[in-house]
Design an enzyme around this catalytic site. Structure first.
Site, PDB file in Angstrom:
ATOM      1  N   ASP A  34     -10.888   2.897   4.380  1.00  0.00           N
ATOM      2  CA  ASP A  34     -11.243   1.471   4.291  1.00  0.00           C
ATOM      3  C   ASP A  34     -12.765   1.287   4.227  1.00  0.00           C
ATOM      4  O   ASP A  34     -13.246   0.202   3.892  1.00  0.00           O
ATOM      5  CB  ASP A  34     -10.731   0.724   5.537  1.00  0.00           C
ATOM      6  CG  ASP A  34      -9.470  -0.077   5.256  1.00  0.00           C
ATOM      7  OD1 ASP A  34      -9.270  -0.487   4.094  1.00  0.00           O
ATOM      8  OD2 ASP A  34      -8.701  -0.301   6.206  1.00  0.00           O
ATOM      9  N   GLN A  43      -4.534  -1.593   9.768  1.00  0.00           N
ATOM     10  CA  GLN A  43      -4.498  -2.922   9.140  1.00  0.00           C
ATOM     11  C   GLN A  43      -5.051  -3.982  10.105  1.00  0.00           C
ATOM     12  O   GLN A  43      -4.703  -4.011  11.284  1.00  0.00           O
ATOM     13  CB  GLN A  43      -3.052  -3.265   8.728  1.00  0.00           C
ATOM     14  CG  GLN A  43      -2.898  -4.539   7.924  1.00  0.00           C
ATOM     15  CD  GLN A  43      -3.531  -4.472   6.529  1.00  0.00           C
ATOM     16  OE1 GLN A  43      -3.731  -3.407   5.953  1.00  0.00           O
ATOM     17  NE2 GLN A  43      -3.866  -5.629   5.977  1.00  0.00           N
ATOM     18  N   LYS A  63       0.841  -1.205   0.000  1.00  0.00           N
ATOM     19  CA  LYS A  63       0.000   0.000   0.000  1.00  0.00           C
ATOM     20  C   LYS A  63       0.875   1.253   0.000  1.00  0.00           C
ATOM     21  O   LYS A  63       0.618   2.204  -0.739  1.00  0.00           O
ATOM     22  CB  LYS A  63      -0.946  -0.022   1.211  1.00  0.00           C
ATOM     23  CG  LYS A  63      -2.042  -1.086   1.089  1.00  0.00           C
ATOM     24  CD  LYS A  63      -2.856  -1.288   2.371  1.00  0.00           C
ATOM     25  CE  LYS A  63      -3.853  -2.437   2.202  1.00  0.00           C
ATOM     26  NZ  LYS A  63      -4.652  -2.717   3.408  1.00  0.00           N
TER      27      LYS A  63
HETATM   28  N1  GUN Z   1      -6.851  -6.903   6.291  1.00  0.00           N
HETATM   29  C1  GUN Z   1      -7.189  -7.612   5.188  1.00  0.00           C
HETATM   30  N2  GUN Z   1      -7.718  -6.805   4.258  1.00  0.00           N
HETATM   31  C2  GUN Z   1      -7.724  -5.564   4.778  1.00  0.00           C
HETATM   32  C3  GUN Z   1      -8.157  -4.302   4.283  1.00  0.00           C
HETATM   33  O1  GUN Z   1      -8.669  -4.156   3.171  1.00  0.00           O
HETATM   34  N3  GUN Z   1      -7.978  -3.238   5.135  1.00  0.00           N
HETATM   35  C4  GUN Z   1      -7.437  -3.381   6.365  1.00  0.00           C
HETATM   36  N4  GUN Z   1      -7.316  -2.284   7.131  1.00  0.00           N
HETATM   37  N5  GUN Z   1      -7.035  -4.538   6.860  1.00  0.00           N
HETATM   38  C5  GUN Z   1      -7.177  -5.617   6.056  1.00  0.00           C
END
Ligand code: GUN
Length: 293
Positions: A119, A96, A52
């Protein structure tokens, strides 16, 4: 059979976002700034967050990575979230998931300012999504919609079967595919661990979105001809022949299911890269909200 090429489409989207960033720079304005908090040292989570941050650099965004130890308390994490909520330099941020067991995930998601919640996990944003209001759509479901849209896959009146009801993928996907509009207007069945005779359901599906995390779960005998298959699974399976000692395996028995499918996403190179591209898109949107553009 057409491959839904998430790698290619996500690259196109990143190029489009990079062009937007260039316009922002040309106007002398501040570029979008995404922050990510990661708690602990789970290998897969570190890899995703790293990707990311790298994607931010690629499109010209600012990025901040906040790494916190595995023993971080809930109070400490909430304090960090408050800091990011109040920091005018940050347009959007993510925490995350998963989080270590001493931290209550729901409390954390509620603490994020909904206007910075790129998110789309805050109940305010999730509720807006369910009510067809403009909001941040969670990145993985958003990426799947975008992939279906860019390949012109018909969803109206189709039977979409979603496998898995996670808050991040299955649940929002089941809502989005049934919404009015395109991609949407599907008749949706949401299946999960208590679903009986899943083959009877999947074999009636026009579109299958599998977000289960069980390698090679969906077999050719479970689908009908010309089915559209979206594989969200990304399980690490030990493989000593690979440099990292593992390979990423999807939920779908690709070799056999692809023989029957009209469209199918590969793993890797399908949904995964789309998730990152749509997180960047949400950050662009967060900047606009932040600046009332
Ligand atoms: N863990 C797995 N997928 C995601 C996501 O799209 N966002 C976040 N914050 N954590 C994750």
């Amino acid at each position: 059979m057409t491959i839904l090429d998430g790698k290619k489409v996500s690259n196109d989207i990143k190029n489009e976002i990079a062009a937007e960033v260039q316009k922002i720079k040309d106007k002398g304005e501040k570029v979008p700034h995404l922050a990510a908090i990661i708690v602990g040292n789970d290998g897969a989570s570190l890899t995703y967050v790293g990707s990311k941050v790298k994607a931010c650099e690629r499109v010209g965004f600012e990025s901040t990575l906040v790494q916190m130890s595995n023993t971080t308390s809930e109070v400490e994490l909430l304090e960090k979230i408050k800091e990011l909520n109040e920091n005018p330099e940050i347009d959007g941020f993510i925490v995350q998931l998963p989080l270590p067991p001493q931290i209550n995930e729901q409390k954390v998601l509620l603490a994020v300012n909904p206007d910075k919640d790129v998110d789309g996990f805050h109940p305010t944003n999730f509720g807006k999504m369910a009510l067809d209001m403009s909001t941040f759509i969670p990145a993985t479901p958003f990426g799947i919609l975008e992939l279906l849209d860019r390949y012109g896959v018909e969803t109206k009146g189709k039977h979409t079967v979603v496998i898995g009801r996670s808050h991040i993928v299955g649940r929002p996907m089941s809502i989005l595919m049934g919404r009015k509009g395109f991609p949407g207007n599907s008749t949706v069945t949401l299946t999960h661990s208590h679903t009986k005779n899943i083959t009877q359901i999947t074999s009636q599906a026009d579109i299958i979105i599998s977000a289960l995390g069980v390698p090679n779960f969906l077999k050719a005998e479970m689908v009908k001809d010309d089915v559209v298959v979206v594989d969200v699974g990304i399980t690490r399976v030990t493989d000593e022949t690979k440099p990292r000692g593992y390979r990423i395996v999807g939920d779908v028995d690709f070799a056999n299911v692809s023989q029957k499918a009209s469209y199918i996403t590969p793993v890797p190179g399908g949904v995964g890269p789309m998730t990152i591209a749509m997180l960047l898109k949400n950050t662009l949107l967060a900047r606009e909200r932040h600046n009332n553009i």
